[in-house]
Design a protein around this motif. Sequence first.
Motif, PDB file in Angstrom:
ATOM      1  N   ARG A 167       0.842  -1.196   0.000  1.00 38.68           N
ATOM      2  CA  ARG A 167       0.000   0.000   0.000  1.00 38.68           C
ATOM      3  C   ARG A 167       0.879   1.249   0.000  1.00 38.68           C
ATOM      4  NH1 ARG A 167      -4.021   3.134  -1.449  1.00 38.68           N
ATOM      5  NH2 ARG A 167      -5.433   3.863   0.192  1.00 38.68           N
ATOM      6  N   LEU A 168       1.893   1.262   0.851  1.00 35.85           N
ATOM      7  CA  LEU A 168       2.779   2.415   0.963  1.00 35.85           C
ATOM      8  C   LEU A 168       3.591   2.606  -0.323  1.00 35.85           C
ATOM      9  CD1 LEU A 168       4.033   4.704   2.560  1.00 35.85           C
ATOM     10  CD2 LEU A 168       5.508   3.034   3.716  1.00 35.85           C
ATOM     11  N   ALA A 169       4.083   1.511  -0.902  1.00 39.59           N
ATOM     12  CA  ALA A 169       4.856   1.607  -2.146  1.00 39.59           C
ATOM     13  C   ALA A 169       4.002   2.174  -3.273  1.00 39.59           C
ATOM     14  CB  ALA A 169       5.401   0.239  -2.530  1.00 39.59           C
ATOM     15  N   GLY A 170       2.738   1.772  -3.302  1.00 37.65           N
ATOM     16  CA  GLY A 170       1.835   2.288  -4.338  1.00 37.65           C
ATOM     17  C   GLY A 170       1.597   3.774  -4.198  1.00 37.65           C
ATOM     18  N   VAL A 171       1.445   4.239  -2.967  1.00 37.51           N
ATOM     19  CA  VAL A 171       1.245   5.671  -2.727  1.00 37.51           C
ATOM     20  C   VAL A 171       2.474   6.454  -3.170  1.00 37.51           C
ATOM     21  CG1 VAL A 171       0.953   7.435  -0.947  1.00 37.51           C
ATOM     22  CG2 VAL A 171      -0.393   5.328  -0.851  1.00 37.51           C
ATOM     23  N   LYS A 172       3.655   5.967  -2.825  1.00 35.48           N
ATOM     24  CA  LYS A 172       4.882   6.664  -3.200  1.00 35.48           C
ATOM     25  C   LYS A 172       5.065   6.719  -4.715  1.00 35.48           C
ATOM     26  CE  LYS A 172       7.605   5.789   1.009  1.00 35.48           C
ATOM     27  NZ  LYS A 172       8.803   5.111   1.564  1.00 35.48           N
ATOM     28  N   GLN A 173       4.647   5.667  -5.379  1.00 32.24           N
ATOM     29  CA  GLN A 173       4.783   5.627  -6.836  1.00 32.24           C
ATOM     30  C   GLN A 173       3.844   6.627  -7.518  1.00 32.24           C
ATOM     31  OE1 GLN A 173       4.372   1.691  -8.457  1.00 32.24           O
ATOM     32  NE2 GLN A 173       4.461   2.389 -10.588  1.00 32.24           N
ATOM     33  N   ASP A 174       2.658   6.810  -6.945  1.00 32.16           N
ATOM     34  CA  ASP A 174       1.634   7.646  -7.587  1.00 32.16           C
ATOM     35  C   ASP A 174       1.744   9.133  -7.244  1.00 32.16           C
ATOM     36  OD1 ASP A 174       0.608   5.359  -8.704  1.00 32.16           O
ATOM     37  OD2 ASP A 174      -0.980   5.115  -7.195  1.00 32.16           O
ATOM     38  N   ARG A 175       2.439   9.491  -6.195  1.00 36.64           N
ATOM     39  CA  ARG A 175       2.451  10.885  -5.743  1.00 36.64           C
ATOM     40  C   ARG A 175       3.474  11.704  -6.535  1.00 36.64           C
ATOM     41  NH1 ARG A 175       5.659  10.269   0.118  1.00 36.64           N
ATOM     42  NH2 ARG A 175       7.736  10.012  -0.823  1.00 36.64           N
ATOM     43  N   ASP A 176       3.436  12.999  -6.355  1.00 40.83           N
ATOM     44  CA  ASP A 176       4.370  13.929  -6.991  1.00 40.83           C
ATOM     45  C   ASP A 176       5.577  14.110  -6.066  1.00 40.83           C
ATOM     46  OD1 ASP A 176       5.751  16.158  -7.934  1.00 40.83           O
ATOM     47  OD2 ASP A 176       3.936  17.217  -8.554  1.00 40.83           O
ATOM     48  N   ASP A 177       6.685  13.467  -6.387  1.00 41.77           N
ATOM     49  CA  ASP A 177       7.857  13.489  -5.514  1.00 41.77           C
ATOM     50  C   ASP A 177       8.421  14.896  -5.345  1.00 41.77           C
ATOM     51  OD1 ASP A 177       7.694  10.805  -5.024  1.00 41.77           O
ATOM     52  OD2 ASP A 177       9.161  10.230  -6.543  1.00 41.77           O
ATOM     53  N   ALA A 178       8.364  15.695  -6.399  1.00 38.76           N
ATOM     54  CA  ALA A 178       8.887  17.063  -6.314  1.00 38.76           C
ATOM     55  C   ALA A 178       8.059  17.879  -5.321  1.00 38.76           C
ATOM     56  CB  ALA A 178       8.884  17.722  -7.691  1.00 38.76           C
ATOM     57  N   ALA A 179       6.729  17.673  -5.348  1.00 43.81           N
ATOM     58  CA  ALA A 179       5.860  18.387  -4.407  1.00 43.81           C
ATOM     59  C   ALA A 179       6.143  17.952  -2.973  1.00 43.81           C
ATOM     60  CB  ALA A 179       4.394  18.148  -4.770  1.00 43.81           C
ATOM     61  N   VAL A 180       6.403  16.670  -2.779  1.00 40.13           N
ATOM     62  CA  VAL A 180       6.712  16.162  -1.445  1.00 40.13           C
ATOM     63  C   VAL A 180       8.018  16.770  -0.947  1.00 40.13           C
ATOM     64  CG1 VAL A 180       7.340  14.114  -0.114  1.00 40.13           C
ATOM     65  CG2 VAL A 180       5.446  14.000  -1.740  1.00 40.13           C
ATOM     66  N   ALA A 181       9.043  16.776  -1.803  1.00 37.46           N
ATOM     67  CA  ALA A 181      10.337  17.336  -1.399  1.00 37.46           C
ATOM     68  C   ALA A 181      10.202  18.817  -1.038  1.00 37.46           C
ATOM     69  CB  ALA A 181      11.352  17.157  -2.528  1.00 37.46           C
ATOM     70  N   ALA A 182       9.408  19.538  -1.810  1.00 41.13           N
ATOM     71  CA  ALA A 182       9.236  20.971  -1.550  1.00 41.13           C
ATOM     72  C   ALA A 182       8.526  21.211  -0.222  1.00 41.13           C
ATOM     73  CB  ALA A 182       8.456  21.613  -2.699  1.00 41.13           C
ATOM     74  N   VAL A 183       7.484  20.439   0.051  1.00 42.70           N
ATOM     75  CA  VAL A 183       6.738  20.675   1.287  1.00 42.70           C
ATOM     76  C   VAL A 183       7.558  20.256   2.504  1.00 42.70           C
ATOM     77  CG1 VAL A 183       5.471  18.472   1.562  1.00 42.70           C
ATOM     78  CG2 VAL A 183       4.389  20.627   2.233  1.00 42.70           C
ATOM     79  N   LEU A 184       8.419  19.254   2.361  1.00 36.21           N
ATOM     80  CA  LEU A 184       9.278  18.856   3.479  1.00 36.21           C
ATOM     81  C   LEU A 184      10.305  19.952   3.796  1.00 36.21           C
ATOM     82  CD1 LEU A 184       9.855  15.059   2.738  1.00 36.21           C
ATOM     83  CD2 LEU A 184       8.379  16.073   4.487  1.00 36.21           C
ATOM     84  N   GLU A 185      10.778  20.655   2.782  1.00 36.36           N
ATOM     85  CA  GLU A 185      11.664  21.796   3.033  1.00 36.36           C
ATOM     86  C   GLU A 185      10.912  22.900   3.773  1.00 36.36           C
ATOM     87  OE1 GLU A 185      14.994  22.088   2.608  1.00 36.36           O
ATOM     88  OE2 GLU A 185      14.817  19.935   2.173  1.00 36.36           O
ATOM     89  N   ARG A 186       9.650  23.105   3.427  1.00 31.66           N
ATOM     90  CA  ARG A 186       8.839  24.090   4.146  1.00 31.66           C
ATOM     91  C   ARG A 186       8.628  23.672   5.601  1.00 31.66           C
ATOM     92  NH1 ARG A 186       3.438  24.339   1.423  1.00 31.66           N
ATOM     93  NH2 ARG A 186       3.011  25.684   3.237  1.00 31.66           N
ATOM     94  N   VAL A 187       8.458  22.366   5.835  1.00 30.99           N
ATOM     95  CA  VAL A 187       8.329  21.872   7.207  1.00 30.99           C
ATOM     96  C   VAL A 187       9.561  22.247   8.014  1.00 30.99           C
ATOM     97  CG1 VAL A 187       8.275  19.784   8.640  1.00 30.99           C
ATOM     98  CG2 VAL A 187       6.739  19.976   6.677  1.00 30.99           C
ATOM     99  N   LYS A 188      10.745  22.041   7.446  1.00 28.67           N
ATOM    100  CA  LYS A 188      11.988  22.375   8.147  1.00 28.67           C
ATOM    101  C   LYS A 188      12.073  23.876   8.423  1.00 28.67           C
ATOM    102  CE  LYS A 188      14.579  18.620   5.913  1.00 28.67           C
ATOM    103  NZ  LYS A 188      15.689  18.302   4.981  1.00 28.67           N
ATOM    104  N   ALA A 189      11.713  24.679   7.432  1.00 27.69           N
ATOM    105  CA  ALA A 189      11.802  26.127   7.594  1.00 27.69           C
ATOM    106  C   ALA A 189      10.849  26.625   8.668  1.00 27.69           C
ATOM    107  CB  ALA A 189      11.505  26.815   6.257  1.00 27.69           C
ATOM    108  N   ASP A 190       9.626  26.117   8.671  1.00 26.85           N
ATOM    109  CA  ASP A 190       8.650  26.552   9.672  1.00 26.85           C
ATOM    110  C   ASP A 190       9.040  26.067  11.066  1.00 26.85           C
ATOM    111  OD1 ASP A 190       7.297  27.759   7.644  1.00 26.85           O
ATOM    112  OD2 ASP A 190       5.479  26.534   7.775  1.00 26.85           O
TER     113      ASP A 190
END
Length: 545
Positions: A480-503
């Motif tokens: 289930r987790l592998a399928g979610v990772k395959q279908d999501r937008d990795d660039a969007a995930v990376a960007a939001v994780l950087e925002r998490v660090k900044a906040d």
Amino acid sequence: MTEPTTDRNQWEAAFDAAAKRDTLFSTRSGVEQDAVHGDGPFPGQYPYTRGIHAAGYRSRLWTMRMFAGFGTATDTNARFKDILRNGGTGLSTAFDMPTLMGHDSDSEWAVGEVGRAGVAVDTLADMEDLFADIDLGGVSTSMTINGPAAIVMAMYIALAEKTGVDHGALSGTIQNDIFKEYQAQKEYIFPPRPSVRLVTDMMAFTAAEMPRWHPVSISGYHIREAGSTAAHELAFTVANGFAYVEAAIAAGLDVDTFAPRLSFFFNAHSDFFEEIGKFRAARRIWARWMKERYGATDPKSQMLRFHTQTAGVSLTAQQPKNNIARVAIQALSGALGGTQSLHTDSYDEALALPTEEAARIALRTQQIVAHETGVANVVDPLGGAPYVEWMTDEMERQAEAVFAHLDELGNGSILEGVYEGIENGYFVGEIADASYRFEREVNAGERIIVGVNAFTEGHDEGEQNLLRVDPATEELQHKRLAGVKQDRDDAAVAAVLERVKADAADPTVNMMPVLIDAAKAYATEGEVVRALESVFGTYVEKTVI
């Protein structure tokens, strides 16, 4: 001779008049004087010793909230629906150990634990499965999670918005009580101060945008399960509540904007009258401190609302059906103590996760207490009884001694006293000493546990029908987790994780909006936790000798 009345309202009025006349209430804080002059501490009146609502359960029964969670989100969704079909009025979610500790199901730290002691939730996709075909706007949901509570709460909010439910309409509770993790349960991730920042961020967010949501359930349950006395459960829990109040005020919040949505979570143990006294004392202490020390003027800020769960640690693997009786008695103490919400343990929990049959018996136990005993017809029926009033006073006296100690540790701040008590081992030491004394009494036969150290005939009950989590669950969750990772937008995930660090690096920013965005991007819980760890660090408990 006067004929006995059969009208419940008349009976209670007569009871209150007699109690007032005899002035059997506590003399603390001018309560006896109030009773003599006719302004006494009746149900629904400050300091709420006898209950926060004048009508008690006659206007509304407590919420019957059954704890459930195992395997995959789909497995638990089926159990949720069974609970609702059988008369449950709220959902209570148990998460598996990897989720509680901030690890994804495919982490090396999760091996062998996925779905075992609760439900596995890695991403918003799991939250979608968990509440599939359940109206989030029409059901009250409780989630028992602490270290990564803000992340899981963000997933729940994102799910509501995705299904067309405004997050302002959501009702329920998330435990989010990090102090008791350092004191008793040990499911922490970050150090105490940044962890409390996440708590206060959620308090501020829900105060502004989620008026029906309880952002912290200040929990004594796990303190008691770790072995504390009833008095220490009361004192540590309420002190933690004061600490969150002080933290929120320090973060710039007005006490009356958030205090009405704080709730508590207590254990209902086996000493019947001690538990009732504990519940009554908790209300009185909270009301007085909130009014006198923290300046709360809204009566709702002074009202202690609490959920109760029967004592899991009291359940025995020997003669497990005896646990049905234990749970019934403990549930009755919660009802007589004035709880707003109740979970009854299943009799087989000392052996495994509850079976569907055992969970149904536990729910039926609550329904029998509510509908067959008459306990719901009278508010605080034990109020005025000399022993109950003495026990209430004694619980308060012992709790006040603890508050004085924490106040001294913190140089006039309960918040700083709690931080210091965590670092110097005060809480851990008190709980360990009480647990040792209890076990020594049991082993010496000074404390009887039926079926364990006395009345042991009947151990040959035969094999129990136990719930067993399919070993394939872990593999299913990985897929289930592998399928979610395959279908999501990795660039969007990376960007939001950087925002998490900044906040996270800016203590003036509320973390909830970016965590909600991370959930919507299908970032995993583990990814968000690692991003926060890079800023906050992790906590390692000091060894105290």
